[in-house]
Every structure is written in C-alpha cells, then in structure tokens.
Design an enzyme around this catalytic site. Structure first.
Site, PDB file in Angstrom:
ATOM      1  N   ARG A 185       0.966  -1.308  -0.121  1.00 30.94           N
ATOM      2  CA  ARG A 185      -0.050   0.027  -0.204  1.00 30.94           C
ATOM      3  C   ARG A 185       0.960   1.187   0.094  1.00 30.94           C
ATOM      4  NH1 ARG A 185      -4.260  -0.796   4.882  1.00 30.94           N
ATOM      5  NH2 ARG A 185      -2.569  -0.695   5.882  1.00 30.94           N
ATOM      6  N   ASP A 194       0.409   5.494   0.910  1.00 31.69           N
ATOM      7  CA  ASP A 194      -0.444   6.391   1.400  1.00 31.69           C
ATOM      8  C   ASP A 194      -0.817   7.469   0.437  1.00 31.69           C
ATOM      9  OD1 ASP A 194      -0.571   4.775   3.795  1.00 31.69           O
ATOM     10  OD2 ASP A 194       1.091   6.077   4.690  1.00 31.69           O
ATOM     11  N   ARG A 233       8.839   7.634   6.005  1.00 30.13           N
ATOM     12  CA  ARG A 233       8.539   9.176   6.342  1.00 30.13           C
ATOM     13  C   ARG A 233       9.187   9.399   7.710  1.00 30.13           C
ATOM     14  NH1 ARG A 233       2.553   9.506   5.126  1.00 30.13           N
ATOM     15  NH2 ARG A 233       2.653  11.705   5.745  1.00 30.13           N
TER      16      ARG A 233
END
Length: 255
Positions: free
Chosen positions: A54, A56, A201
């Site tokens: 996935r 974001d 991140r």
C-alpha cells in the site's frame, strides 16, 4: 460453464497526488479503484487486483506490481491490451507491462525487496509542487549518512511505525540507506525486504533532525532500541515519497 484462470502481473506507475493511496476504500478515490474499473471495462468481467503493497495518500510509485486473474477465454493480446488500458486510465496512472506468471505467484507475498526514494529541495520551485518537500535549512548530509548506517541490518523498527497497525512483526531487513546530493536538493534512498506503515517518512524525519543538529547521529541507535514511536522524528509529508522498485525472484523488474 466455468473457465480456468491465468494469473498476470501488471507493472504500473502513478502520480499519487490526486488519490487517497493505492488501496480501494469507501468514500475516497484510490489508484486501485481506477485500475480495477478500467480492467473491468476491457475484460468485461469483474477484476480484483492485489498490489505489492500500500502507498498512502499523496505517495507516488515509479514501479509497483499487481496481480490479477483473467479467464482464459478473455486473455488479451499484450500490445492491444496495454494500449487500451492506458487509454482508459487517468493521465496520472500508467501500465507498462503485462506478464504471465504461475497461478500461485503473489504480488505482495513474493516480493523480496522494495526500494523507496524521498526527495527534498531547498528553494521555492513551482514545478516541484506535490513532487518534493521544500526545506528551509540545509541539513548536514554527512551527519545524516553517518546516522543512516545504524539502520542497516535486521532489526525491530517499531519506533518508525504508525501506531496501532496490524502486522505480524516489526522486524525488517534494511540493506541500503543513504542520502545523495543532486543539483536540485537531496534524495534519500532506502531498500528493505519489507516496510512498516509510515516507516520511510518517520525515518526521513528522524534523519533530518540529525542533519539539522537537533540530535546526534548515534542517537538513532537508541531510538531503534526504544521501539517507541514518540522517540523518533516527525513524519515528513507524503508528497516527497516514491516507491521506486519491487523485486521478485522470477521476473525481470529492472527499468
């Protein structure tokens, strides 16, 4: 009459600016939704795709693989299929290849390596909106690369994971992590067998704190050992992040 199925991998890329991430979700537009809808129109049957992972909201992908099962009576001509699929997809999603694979091949579970980049720039640039994060101050790349060496290896990286995610383990094996200077700013490169939610991140935010001399390079070792998300740096904005490569043992993923 039931038809047998052939499994395929698709190699895709997308600009994630307009989407709430890869995965289909209620009340939000996703890349997977747009891909499934286009495949349904071309193949004229319901199609479900499974992605390598996935991304974001706002995160981009230069290379992502997905798998899907196609009834054998609907197997497409490759060239015509790619042309038609790209014509149906929005301008910010592209499909580069369709690859026949064994029926038990899996885009998520069979991936052995994933690579990301995070892009930052240092002066206002209208052409980097949604593509890179502008920094006010220049961080010390030597300090950040010294700190990045502590990331290499197989460790519990729970301190960089978004809270309350349902994963079976926080153990990941990072094989590459370093900053590179470019003509336009800095790029962080990281490669691992798997990543936790929000992990890259959070790592970038922590390294930037070190580069701006808010923390010492060796502090990252203590942050990792703490397994405490509150000890690590702030997660940087999504729009500077790119999934750049996914590796499988049975297909050529070079680009």
């Amino acid at each position: 009459m039931e038809h047998t199925l052939q499994r395929f991998f698709l190699e895709i890329a997308y600009d994630g600016t307009a989407y709430h991430g890869w995965q289909v979700q209620e009340n939000a537009v996703s890349v997977q939704q747009k891909l499934n809808e286009a495949l349904h129109k071309i193949l004229r049957c319901p199609i479900e795709t499974i992605g390598a992972g996935r991304t974001d909201t706002g995160v981009h992908a230069k290379q992502l693989f997905v798998h899907l099962d196609v009834p054998t009576d609907k197997i497409p001509d490759e060239s015509r299929f790619l042309h038609s699929l790209n014509a149906l997809l929005p301008y910010d999603i592209a499909v580069y290849r369709i690859i026949p694979v064994d029926q038990d091949a899996h885009a998520r579970f069979d991936a052995t390596e994933r690579a990301y980049e995070y892009h930052v720039h240092l002066r206002k640039d209208p052409f980097k909106i949604h593509k890179s994060w502008q920094l006010r101050d220049l961080p010390d790349i030597v300090l950040m690369n010294e700190a990045a060496t502590f990331l290499i290896g197989t460790q519990d990286f729970g301190c960089f994971s978004k809270s309350h995610t349902q994963v079976y383990t926080n153990i990941c094996s990072i094989t590459r992590a370093y900053w590179q200077e470019t003509n336009e700013g800095l790029v962080f490169h990281i490669t691992a067998n798997r990543f936790l939610r929000n992990m890259v991140r959070a790592i970038v935010g922590t390294l930037l704190d070190i580069g701006l001399k808010k923390k010492a390079p060796e502090s990252i070792r203590d942050i990792i050992n703490s397994k405490d998300r509150a000890k690590a740096g702030t997660s940087v904005p999504a729009h500077g992040l790119y999934l750049t490569k996914v590796v499988y043992p049975y297909i050529d993923t070079a680009f």
